[in-house]
Design a protein around this motif. Structure first.
Motif, short mmCIF file in Angstrom:
data_model
loop_
_atom_site.label_atom_id
_atom_site.label_comp_id
_atom_site.label_asym_id
_atom_site.label_seq_id
_atom_site.Cartn_x
_atom_site.Cartn_y
_atom_site.Cartn_z
N LYS A 175 0.75 -1.09 0.06
CA LYS A 175 0.19 -0.27 0.02
C LYS A 175 0.84 1.20 0.15
O LYS A 175 0.78 2.14 -0.74
N GLN A 202 0.77 9.83 5.17
CA GLN A 202 -0.21 9.79 6.10
C GLN A 202 -0.62 8.35 6.27
O GLN A 202 -0.78 7.43 5.72
N LEU A 203 -0.99 8.00 7.58
CA LEU A 203 -1.63 6.59 7.99
C LEU A 203 -2.87 6.31 7.30
O LEU A 203 -3.75 7.32 7.34
N PRO A 204 -2.92 5.31 6.84
CA PRO A 204 -4.25 4.96 6.00
C PRO A 204 -5.20 4.67 6.90
O PRO A 204 -4.96 4.05 8.09
N HIS A 205 -6.43 5.00 6.48
CA HIS A 205 -7.59 4.88 7.45
C HIS A 205 -7.82 3.49 7.84
O HIS A 205 -7.66 2.53 6.98
N GLY A 206 -7.98 3.38 9.21
CA GLY A 206 -8.21 1.84 9.82
C GLY A 206 -6.95 1.35 9.99
O GLY A 206 -7.01 0.16 10.71
N GLU A 207 -5.71 1.85 9.84
CA GLU A 207 -4.58 0.92 9.95
C GLU A 207 -3.81 1.29 11.46
O GLU A 207 -4.09 2.38 11.84
N ASP A 208 -2.97 0.38 11.77
CA ASP A 208 -2.41 0.65 13.14
C ASP A 208 -1.15 1.52 12.99
O ASP A 208 -0.39 1.15 12.04
N GLN A 209 -0.88 2.51 13.61
CA GLN A 209 0.26 3.42 13.53
C GLN A 209 1.52 2.68 13.81
O GLN A 209 2.48 2.99 12.86
N TRP A 249 2.28 0.96 10.52
CA TRP A 249 2.62 1.78 9.48
C TRP A 249 4.22 2.24 9.79
O TRP A 249 4.80 2.15 8.63
N SER A 262 1.03 4.08 -3.27
CA SER A 262 0.77 5.47 -3.35
C SER A 262 1.91 6.25 -3.73
O SER A 262 1.82 7.26 -4.26
#
Length: 216
Positions: A33, A49-56, A59, A37
């Motif tokens: 992912k 930026q952290l994708p929606h719903g992912e754990d920081q 990432w 991008s």
């Protein structure tokens, strides 16, 4: 762009990307992912930026490994011109000298040549990212409480590689036609560490002017 960085690694075992994500794991999907991008030409500021719903932490872990691999590669391209003679001190210009310290041989900050420092640095990071207690590969295995602390140390030390390469070896990078690649990697790194507040401004100081031209 033909990648001049790739050619170096066949001849130099030391600077070869070390850590891969296992296909099929969630972290591999996150890695894909992140790559997608970037490849889509998405603005680097948005790409980090952290994708929606992912754990920081997931990432961050994926990016730390990726930056290690890329910066390792960048240093590898100039390592033939970074010698005990040319760089007897690990520095970034006259104002910044970096000393090495670890838990084993160098318990006090020690002045070393740049190539020695780089070898210790890459080996030290490799140990951290291959340690399952710090960078667990199984999803569901929690990250340790001090994960971000370790990450900050890794990233601040990786930043020193950029400092040394830009200030002392950029002519070599230009000669190899790798300038655009290195600049993109630097911007990606800079946006990432500032997005997640992983480095102090003080540590970013040595490349401040260049950064303000390149990243703002």
């Amino acid at each position: 762009m033909s990648n001049p960085l790739k050619q170096v690694f066949n001849k130099d075992r030391t600077f070869r990307p070390k850590r891969k994500f296992e296909p099929g794991t969630q972290r591999f999907e996150l890695h894909k992912k992140a790559q997608a991008s970037l490849n889509a030409g998405l603005d680097l500021k948005l790409a980090v930026q952290l994708p929606h719903g992912e754990d920081q932490n997931d990432w961050v872990a994926v990016h730390v490994v990726d930056f290690f691999n890329r910066i390792n590669l960048i240093y590898g391209t100039i390592s033939d011109s970074c010698t005990e003679l040319s760089c007897p001190i690990m520095s970034g210009g006259p104002k910044y000298e970096y000393r090495w310290q670890d838990e084993h041989r160098y318990r006090k900050p020690t002045a070393l040549s740049a190539p020695k420092y780089m070898n210790l640095l890459m080996d030290w990071i490799e140990v951290q990212i291959n340690n399952e207690d710090i960078f667990p590969t199984n999803i569901g295995t929690p990250f340790p409480r001090n994960f971000l602390q370790v990450v900050k140390k890794i990233l601040s030390r990786l930043f020193r590689v950029f400092v040394h390469v830009y200030i002392h070896h950029f002519d070599r990078i230009i000669q190899m036609g790798a300038e655009a690649h290195v600049n993109t990697c630097y911007k990606h790194f800079y946006y990432f560490v500032t997005e997640f507040n992983l480095m102090d401004n003080k540590e970013l100081e040595p490349l401040k002017e260049m950064t303000s031209r390149m990243c703002h």
